[in-house]
Write a protein that holds these residues in place. Structure first.
Motif, PDB file in Angstrom:
ATOM      1  N   SER A  55      43.787 -69.207  87.210  1.00  0.00           N
ATOM      2  CA  SER A  55      43.170 -68.597  86.034  1.00  0.00           C
ATOM      3  C   SER A  55      44.231 -67.846  85.248  1.00  0.00           C
ATOM      4  O   SER A  55      45.295 -67.489  85.769  1.00  0.00           O
ATOM      5  N   HIS A  56      43.912 -67.610  83.984  1.00  0.00           N
ATOM      6  CA  HIS A  56      44.794 -66.872  83.081  1.00  0.00           C
ATOM      7  C   HIS A  56      44.037 -65.664  82.543  1.00  0.00           C
ATOM      8  O   HIS A  56      42.826 -65.738  82.312  1.00  0.00           O
ATOM      9  N   PRO A  57      44.728 -64.536  82.336  1.00  0.00           N
ATOM     10  CA  PRO A  57      43.992 -63.340  81.890  1.00  0.00           C
ATOM     11  C   PRO A  57      43.252 -63.521  80.578  1.00  0.00           C
ATOM     12  O   PRO A  57      42.182 -62.940  80.381  1.00  0.00           O
ATOM     13  N   HIS A  58      43.794 -64.323  79.676  1.00  0.00           N
ATOM     14  CA  HIS A  58      43.153 -64.506  78.375  1.00  0.00           C
ATOM     15  C   HIS A  58      43.277 -65.974  77.991  1.00  0.00           C
ATOM     16  O   HIS A  58      44.136 -66.704  78.511  1.00  0.00           O
ATOM     17  N   PRO A  59      42.434 -66.447  77.077  1.00  0.00           N
ATOM     18  CA  PRO A  59      42.506 -67.856  76.683  1.00  0.00           C
ATOM     19  C   PRO A  59      43.870 -68.218  76.119  1.00  0.00           C
ATOM     20  O   PRO A  59      44.446 -67.494  75.309  1.00  0.00           O
ATOM     21  N   THR A  60      44.385 -69.355  76.559  1.00  0.00           N
ATOM     22  CA  THR A  60      45.701 -69.822  76.118  1.00  0.00           C
ATOM     23  C   THR A  60      45.681 -71.337  76.020  1.00  0.00           C
ATOM     24  O   THR A  60      44.857 -72.006  76.655  1.00  0.00           O
ATOM     25  N   LYS A  61      46.591 -71.867  75.239  1.00  0.00           N
ATOM     26  CA  LYS A  61      46.714 -73.305  75.078  1.00  0.00           C
ATOM     27  C   LYS A  61      47.877 -73.903  75.856  1.00  0.00           C
ATOM     28  O   LYS A  61      48.014 -75.125  75.909  1.00  0.00           O
ATOM     29  N   LEU A  62      48.700 -73.065  76.445  1.00  0.00           N
ATOM     30  CA  LEU A  62      49.851 -73.544  77.211  1.00  0.00           C
ATOM     31  C   LEU A  62      50.110 -72.571  78.348  1.00  0.00           C
ATOM     32  O   LEU A  62      50.230 -71.358  78.124  1.00  0.00           O
ATOM     33  N   LEU A  63      50.164 -73.106  79.551  1.00  0.00           N
ATOM     34  CA  LEU A  63      50.485 -72.279  80.708  1.00  0.00           C
ATOM     35  C   LEU A  63      51.331 -73.088  81.678  1.00  0.00           C
ATOM     36  O   LEU A  63      51.328 -74.330  81.662  1.00  0.00           O
ATOM     37  N   THR A  64      52.027 -72.385  82.531  1.00  0.00           N
ATOM     38  CA  THR A  64      52.940 -72.991  83.498  1.00  0.00           C
ATOM     39  C   THR A  64      52.630 -72.435  84.877  1.00  0.00           C
ATOM     40  O   THR A  64      52.433 -71.221  85.028  1.00  0.00           O
ATOM     41  N   PHE A  65      52.586 -73.315  85.849  1.00  0.00           N
ATOM     42  CA  PHE A  65      52.389 -72.900  87.228  1.00  0.00           C
ATOM     43  C   PHE A  65      53.262 -73.769  88.120  1.00  0.00           C
ATOM     44  O   PHE A  65      53.783 -74.811  87.694  1.00  0.00           O
ATOM     45  N   SER A  66      53.437 -73.334  89.342  1.00  0.00           N
ATOM     46  CA  SER A  66      54.297 -74.044  90.281  1.00  0.00           C
ATOM     47  C   SER A  66      53.489 -74.485  91.488  1.00  0.00           C
ATOM     48  O   SER A  66      52.512 -73.841  91.883  1.00  0.00           O
ATOM     49  N   VAL A  67      53.939 -75.580  92.086  1.00  0.00           N
ATOM     50  CA  VAL A  67      53.293 -76.152  93.267  1.00  0.00           C
ATOM     51  C   VAL A  67      54.361 -76.308  94.343  1.00  0.00           C
ATOM     52  O   VAL A  67      55.402 -76.935  94.094  1.00  0.00           O
TER      53      VAL A  67
END
Length: 703
Positions: free
Chosen positions: A580-592
């Protein structure tokens, strides 16, 4: 007061089901206006509704407020001695559920089961341990959902068939050579690794079979040492000639490795030819060489006869035509120039593309009065280049999202171009789109210059404020970006498609310093979405490494806060999570995190629910570097034995490691037989565990 509870079930097999609209099965349970559930319930299968009018269906769906509440992901393959995972993602603002997954064989024999309570806004894995003793049969996966407040009340019930596959190990057989003769010792190793690349330790059975299929030797219940079994078999004095088979049986998995056995007796001298395997039809000549091996106690002398024959590739050996016959001066090591113009005149063909030229050498020894013959074949390939886009002829793009792919160049018979030829080559890609108004718009060109030329040189002339260090850094970045194309002939391109694009057309042109010029074209259509909402998954990790993280970039054209993803490798669900992200966004990055279970490649599927209640997904495939991770030091000690008949090898590596040494003659190495342990064989064994079969999903819905 109106209450309406909607439950949506999506079971995805082989990952691709979530990407295909026809594979989505939505189960919706509704209530009456007064809040009571009908006795029979109402189940709506979205793909099976009669599409009277697409717009009416969309309006009807929005009016009913059919929003997905959870997504279940599983595999259609069941393997022995593995952990079968069912990933369940409960979306936010959804009721809690009690989930139960079972694997049933035949008419009701339960193999494994798991139960878990799924909370809203979380991801859960139902782990089902598959026994190692299961056999082939009819397997089914049952998924049930219950209300936590009323555990006896079933909210849904789904069932689907599973495909049984006995392979759960990666098996590679390494032999000391490919061709054996009578009386030799066949030394071989069996290397067994599990799905997570750990060594297999349970007993296996190994057989040695002759060409007729009779068992010549059996090694029962051999316990591997760190996943390796080393055995030796002595061939008889008069063995049957042909392909002998080394068969390995581990549980129900069977692996076979072929070796060739010939009857051979050491002669007084031998003739060993050599020549290139392929030559271009544009070449005038090529060199074929011959070397002879004589007994060291005799002085060899005699004469030599060289014959050149040619035939088409698809013809038989009897169709060879004599081109020339010469008697060059004898030497124990000499070369012969084969004229392709003479071959053309002899066979009466304007082009030799698709022909095979055989050079036969006969050496006659005066002392022994014997003649030894040997031949070698060279295939003539077309010099024409093949320049294409990888993938389907008609691709699919998402408006407003990045579009990437590969373009490659090679010879007409799929042979790679030399790095010297690619160093002087350049590529120009010209993308253009047609928007919704029918207007044609050209996008910026993508240029891959030749070695020594830089795209940044043109920008540096316009930008007078740029310093020399910035200019040098731009050149280094271009060399790193275009290095893959200059080595392999494959280029990875990427650009962003406009939001109003309807169709896409890319034209590519290749030309090099030798005057070759070819072009290719690809067309793409826009991805369909009822509400024009899209998600796109990309990665900045070119190759994953064990113990490190793969960086994933998730992009959308609407604001998102909650996303879920599932990782699948070798046909099994490896991992799933919800972020999840704190606020609405159109681009996010996460790692696996990359684990050994993801080798040799894994696919990540990201899922997002749009504000309109539409389940959107996209996937990305990432290769994993799974071997050659440790350093082994090998030192040869030649001073130990002064007779030089033996050589001592000293290896240094980590404690507890198994070190195997195999020596191969350089003359046998050029044949590239499948007896040696090579990275390609390891990857091939791992990719055999990938179930590249048709999609299978839960197609039945019962209460």
């Amino acid at each position: 007061m109106r209450l309406r509870n909607c439950f949506s079930v999506l079971v995805m097999f082989h990952l691709k089901a979530v990407l295909m609209a026809s594979s989505l099965v939505t189960l919706t349970l509704t209530q009456d206006d007064d809040g009571a559930v009908p006795p029979s319930g109402r189940y709506l299968l979205a793909p099976n509704e009669p599409p009277d009018d697409l717009n009416n269906n969309l309006v009807r769906q929005q009016h009913r407020l059919v929003h997905p509440t959870f997504v279940a992901t599983a595999s259609s393959v069941v393997r022995p001695n593995t952990v079968y995972r069912v990933n369940v993602v409960v979306l936010p603002a959804s009721p809690d559920l009690i989930l139960k997954a079972m694997i049933i064989k035949g008419r009701g024999h339960q193999i494994a089961s798991a139960t878990d309570v799924a909370d809203a806004g979380s991801s859960h894995d139902l782990l089902l341990k598959i026994p190692a003793s299961i056999t082939d049969g009819d397997y089914r996966l049952k998924l049930e959902g219950y209300d936590p407040q009323h555990p006896q009340k079933a909210l849904f019930f789904r069932e689907g068939r599973l495909n049984f596959r006995p392979d759960f190990l990666s098996i590679v057989v390494q032999s000391n050579r490919k061709i054996f003769r009578n009386g030799m010792n066949v030394r071989f190793r069996v290397i067994l690794t599990q799905m997570n690349l750990k060594p297999y330790s349970d007993p296996i059975t190994v057989f040695m079979l002759n060409p007729q299929g009779f068992v010549m030797r059996r090694w029962p219940s051999r316990n591997p040492t760190n996943g390796v079994v080393t055995l030796t078999y002595e061939l008889p004095s008069y063995p049957p000639m042909g392909n002998w088979t080394i068969r390995v049986e581990a549980m129900l998995q069977v692996y076979e490795h072929k070796v060739i056995v010939e009857r051979y007796y050491i002669p007084f001298f031998e003739v060993i030819p050599f020549a290139p395997a392929y030559v271009l039809d544009s070449d005038d000549t090529y060199t074929a060489g011959v070397t002879t091996s004589f007994h060291r106690a005799r002085v060899a002398n005699g004469n030599t006869t060289v014959q050149v024959h040619a035939r088409p590739v698809n013809s038989s050996i009897r169709d060879y035509r004599l081109v020339s016959e010469e008697h060059p001066p004898w030497s124990h090591d000499f070369s012969y120039q084969v004229s392709l113009d003479s071959v053309k005149s002899a066979v009466g063909s304007r082009s030799l593309a698709g022909w095979v030229v055989r050079v036969t050498t006969a050496v006659h020894s005066y002392f022994m009065g014997e003649t030894r013959r040997a031949f070698i074949e060279t295939r003539i390939i077309r010099a024409q280049l093949k320049f294409r886009f990888a993938g389907m002829k008609t691709a699919v793009f998402k408006p407003g999202m990045p579009f990437e792919g590969h373009v490659y160049v090679m010879y007409d018979d799929n042979q790679a171009l030399s790095p010297e030829k690619l160093a002087a080559a350049s590529i120009v890609l010209r993308p253009s789109v047609t928007n919704t108004n029918g207007q044609l718009k050209n996008l910026p060109e993508i240029v891959v210059p030749a070695t020594g030329e830089y795209v940044s040189d043109g920008r540096a002339k316009k930008n007078k404020l740029a310093n020399e260090f910035t200019h040098w850094m731009d050149r280094q970045a271009e060399d790193a970006e275009f290095g893959q194309f200059r080595r392999t002939g494959v280029y990875h391109y990427r650009f962003t498609v406009p939001r109003d694009a309807k169709t896409l057309r890319i034209t590519a042109t290749y030309k090099d310093g030798e005057g070759d010029k070819v072009s290719a074209e690809m067309r793409a259509v826009a991805f369909y979405s009822a509400n024009d909402m899209y998600v796109h998954v990309a990665t900045s990790t070119e190759q994953g490494r064990l113990g490190e993280n793969a960086v994933i970039h998730l992009r959308s054209n609407f604001g998102l806060q909650v996303y879920s993803y599932v990782v699948v490798s070798k046909g099994l669900v490896v991992y799933g999570a919800t972020g999840s992200h704190p606020h609405p966004t159109k681009l996010l990055t996460f790692s696996v995190p990359v684990s050994s279970e993801m080798a040799p490649t894994f696919k990540l599927v990201a899922m997002v629910v749009s504000p309109a209640g539409e389940l959107l997904a996209d996937s990305v495939t990432i290769p994993v570097h799974s071997f050659n991770r440790f350093t082994v030091n090998v030192t040869a000690v030649q001073a130990r034995d002064h007779s030089k008949e033996t050589v001592q090898l000293v290896t240094r590596t980590r404690p507890g490691a198994f070190v195997g040494v195999s020596l191969l003659r350089s003359i046998n190495y050029i044949f590239q037989a499948d007896n040696a342990l090579t990275p390609s064989r390891i990857l091939k064994a791992l990719y055999k565990l990938e179930p590249f079969t048709n999609l299978n999903y839960l197609g039945r819905c019962t209460k």
